[in-house]
Design a protein around this motif. Structure first.
Motif, PDB file in Angstrom:
ATOM      1  N   ALA A 139     -12.990  23.753  15.494  1.00 16.19           N
ATOM      2  CA  ALA A 139     -12.656  25.115  15.081  1.00 16.19           C
ATOM      3  C   ALA A 139     -12.458  25.194  13.573  1.00 16.19           C
ATOM      4  O   ALA A 139     -12.916  26.139  12.921  1.00 16.19           O
ATOM      5  N   LEU A 140     -11.787  24.189  13.000  1.00 13.98           N
ATOM      6  CA  LEU A 140     -11.613  24.151  11.542  1.00 13.98           C
ATOM      7  C   LEU A 140     -12.956  24.132  10.831  1.00 13.98           C
ATOM      8  O   LEU A 140     -13.128  24.757   9.785  1.00 13.98           O
ATOM      9  N   ASP A 141     -13.918  23.414  11.402  1.00 14.79           N
ATOM     10  CA  ASP A 141     -15.225  23.283  10.770  1.00 14.79           C
ATOM     11  C   ASP A 141     -15.966  24.613  10.707  1.00 14.79           C
ATOM     12  O   ASP A 141     -16.888  24.772   9.909  1.00 14.79           O
ATOM     13  N   GLN A 142     -15.554  25.584  11.541  1.00 11.23           N
ATOM     14  CA  GLN A 142     -16.210  26.890  11.545  1.00 11.23           C
ATOM     15  C   GLN A 142     -15.653  27.830  10.474  1.00 11.23           C
ATOM     16  O   GLN A 142     -16.238  28.871  10.198  1.00 11.23           O
ATOM     17  N   LEU A 143     -14.525  27.473   9.884  1.00 13.39           N
ATOM     18  CA  LEU A 143     -13.904  28.344   8.886  1.00 13.39           C
ATOM     19  C   LEU A 143     -14.648  28.270   7.554  1.00 13.39           C
ATOM     20  O   LEU A 143     -15.180  27.221   7.196  1.00 13.39           O
ATOM     21  N   PRO A 144     -14.659  29.363   6.788  1.00 15.23           N
ATOM     22  CA  PRO A 144     -15.145  29.293   5.404  1.00 15.23           C
ATOM     23  C   PRO A 144     -14.337  28.258   4.633  1.00 15.23           C
ATOM     24  O   PRO A 144     -13.162  28.021   4.941  1.00 15.23           O
ATOM     25  N   PHE A 145     -14.942  27.669   3.607  1.00 23.62           N
ATOM     26  CA  PHE A 145     -14.287  26.559   2.910  1.00 23.62           C
ATOM     27  C   PHE A 145     -12.919  26.943   2.355  1.00 23.62           C
ATOM     28  O   PHE A 145     -11.964  26.164   2.458  1.00 23.62           O
ATOM     29  N   ASP A 146     -12.785  28.128   1.753  1.00 25.79           N
ATOM     30  CA  ASP A 146     -11.502  28.486   1.147  1.00 25.79           C
ATOM     31  C   ASP A 146     -10.408  28.606   2.199  1.00 25.79           C
ATOM     32  O   ASP A 146      -9.249  28.245   1.946  1.00 25.79           O
ATOM     33  N   GLN A 147     -10.761  29.080   3.397  1.00 25.11           N
ATOM     34  CA  GLN A 147      -9.781  29.179   4.467  1.00 25.11           C
ATOM     35  C   GLN A 147      -9.452  27.802   5.037  1.00 25.11           C
ATOM     36  O   GLN A 147      -8.291  27.494   5.326  1.00 25.11           O
ATOM     37  N   ARG A 148     -10.470  26.981   5.190  1.00 24.86           N
ATOM     38  CA  ARG A 148     -10.216  25.626   5.695  1.00 24.86           C
ATOM     39  C   ARG A 148      -9.314  24.857   4.724  1.00 24.86           C
ATOM     40  O   ARG A 148      -8.398  24.141   5.138  1.00 24.86           O
ATOM     41  N   ALA A 149      -9.560  25.012   3.436  1.00 26.36           N
ATOM     42  CA  ALA A 149      -8.767  24.303   2.438  1.00 26.36           C
ATOM     43  C   ALA A 149      -7.301  24.697   2.518  1.00 26.36           C
ATOM     44  O   ALA A 149      -6.406  23.844   2.482  1.00 26.36           O
ATOM     45  N   VAL A 150      -7.010  25.993   2.638  1.00 24.29           N
ATOM     46  CA  VAL A 150      -5.619  26.424   2.642  1.00 24.29           C
ATOM     47  C   VAL A 150      -4.921  26.005   3.934  1.00 24.29           C
ATOM     48  O   VAL A 150      -3.729  25.655   3.923  1.00 24.29           O
ATOM     49  N   ALA A 205      -9.922  30.168  20.806  1.00 21.43           N
ATOM     50  CA  ALA A 205     -10.025  30.934  22.052  1.00 21.43           C
ATOM     51  C   ALA A 205     -11.460  30.968  22.552  1.00 21.43           C
ATOM     52  O   ALA A 205     -11.723  30.806  23.748  1.00 21.43           O
ATOM     53  N   ASP A 206     -12.413  31.175  21.640  1.00 22.03           N
ATOM     54  CA  ASP A 206     -13.824  31.210  22.033  1.00 22.03           C
ATOM     55  C   ASP A 206     -14.282  29.861  22.582  1.00 22.03           C
ATOM     56  O   ASP A 206     -15.014  29.792  23.578  1.00 22.03           O
ATOM     57  N   MET A 207     -13.859  28.778  21.931  1.00 19.24           N
ATOM     58  CA  MET A 207     -14.269  27.454  22.379  1.00 19.24           C
ATOM     59  C   MET A 207     -13.674  27.108  23.736  1.00 19.24           C
ATOM     60  O   MET A 207     -14.322  26.509  24.585  1.00 19.24           O
ATOM     61  N   ARG A 248      -5.448  34.981   7.131  1.00 22.67           N
ATOM     62  CA  ARG A 248      -6.795  35.158   7.673  1.00 22.67           C
ATOM     63  C   ARG A 248      -7.299  33.883   8.328  1.00 22.67           C
ATOM     64  O   ARG A 248      -7.956  33.920   9.365  1.00 22.67           O
ATOM     65  N   ALA A 249      -6.997  32.741   7.690  1.00 20.60           N
ATOM     66  CA  ALA A 249      -7.452  31.463   8.245  1.00 20.60           C
ATOM     67  C   ALA A 249      -6.832  31.200   9.608  1.00 20.60           C
ATOM     68  O   ALA A 249      -7.507  30.759  10.546  1.00 20.60           O
ATOM     69  N   ARG A 250      -5.535  31.468   9.746  1.00 18.61           N
ATOM     70  CA  ARG A 250      -4.871  31.265  11.037  1.00 18.61           C
ATOM     71  C   ARG A 250      -5.459  32.168  12.103  1.00 18.61           C
ATOM     72  O   ARG A 250      -5.645  31.754  13.248  1.00 18.61           O
ATOM     73  N   GLU A 251      -5.749  33.424  11.738  1.00 14.30           N
ATOM     74  CA  GLU A 251      -6.338  34.346  12.703  1.00 14.30           C
ATOM     75  C   GLU A 251      -7.740  33.895  13.109  1.00 14.30           C
ATOM     76  O   GLU A 251      -8.100  33.912  14.294  1.00 14.30           O
ATOM     77  N   GLN A 252      -8.555  33.493  12.125  1.00 10.74           N
ATOM     78  CA  GLN A 252      -9.901  33.022  12.436  1.00 10.74           C
ATOM     79  C   GLN A 252      -9.861  31.746  13.266  1.00 10.74           C
ATOM     80  O   GLN A 252     -10.683  31.547  14.165  1.00 10.74           O
ATOM     81  N   LEU A 253      -8.907  30.877  12.980  1.00 11.46           N
ATOM     82  CA  LEU A 253      -8.760  29.648  13.752  1.00 11.46           C
ATOM     83  C   LEU A 253      -8.359  29.971  15.184  1.00 11.46           C
ATOM     84  O   LEU A 253      -8.863  29.368  16.135  1.00 11.46           O
TER      85      LEU A 253
END
Length: 211
Positions: A150-161, A202-204, A192-197
């Motif tokens: 799931a982390l790998d699906q995040l944009p880089f800036d969101q994954r970094a934070v 949930a999707d996975m 935003r990162a937490r919400e996207q994660l």
């Protein structure tokens, strides 16, 4: 709306950096090989782990670690003590990792990474220490695999934070210094990162139940 204004640097003061940081930087800048060796020894594990969390690939993390220390020594005279030496190095790791990801995209590299290797090394995102039973340990490793995907699906800036806050447990101020942005930007990216994660997880899980 996120404001990507770069966080303004405060007036130069070596009180913001530890005395040991200052002495180490000065010695390295003067060409002291022992000091340079110490700097690498003090920070190499941190650099490698952060690179691995950002890139998800052990070999890429090793390569990036070498690039980071080369850049550290080239740019060491630019270190002015606005943050700790550790935070300054964090920023270099993040910038280099971001550049490497853009390099991948330009060459149409698949975003899939060997997460089995990553989880084998870093499967303790859910706590697997202690005397957990084998079935519980297996469940935790499976959970870690899902989280890393799931982390790998995040944009880089969101994954970094997310990595800096949830894995490295840095303060908002430290993250802001590492990313070169304002604290408010850190908080908005993290939300935003937490919400996207949450959505990705949930999707996975839904896909897993349907399989």
């Amino acid at each position: 709306m996120e404001h990507n204004a770069v966080k303004p640097l405060r007036a130069l003061t070596w009180n913001d950096a530890s005395t040991s940081d200052w002495a180490l930087v000065q010695s390295c800048a003067a060409g002291d090989e022992q000091a340079c060796t110490r700097l690498v020894a003090d920070h190499q594990r941190m650099v490698y782990q952060l690179a691995l969390h950002l890139l998800g690939d052990t070999q890429e993390a090793l390569d990036l670690s070498q690039e980071v220390f080369l850049r550290v020594f080239r740019t060491l005279p630019q270190f002015r003590g606005h943050s700790s030496l550790k935070t300054w190095i964090y920023r270099i790791v993040i910038n280099q990792a971001s550049n490497r990801q853009r390099w991948w995209r330009r060459r149409h590299r698949s975003q899939q990474v060997p997460l089995d290797v990553h989880v084998e090394t870093n499967g303790d995102l859910p706590d697997t220490r202690g005397t957990a039973a084998p079935d519980r340990a297996l469940g935790q490793q499976e959970t870690a695999t899902v989280v890393w995907r799931a982390l790998d699906q995040l944009p880089f800036d969101q994954r970094a934070v997310i990595v800096l806050r949830e894995i490295d447990e840095m303060s908002y101020d430290e993250i802001a210094d590492s990313l070169g942005v304002a604290v408010g930007t850190v908080k908005s990216r993290l939300a935003r990162a937490r919400e996207q994660l949450r959505i990705a997880l949930a999707d996975m899980r839904a896909a897993g139940r349907a399989a």
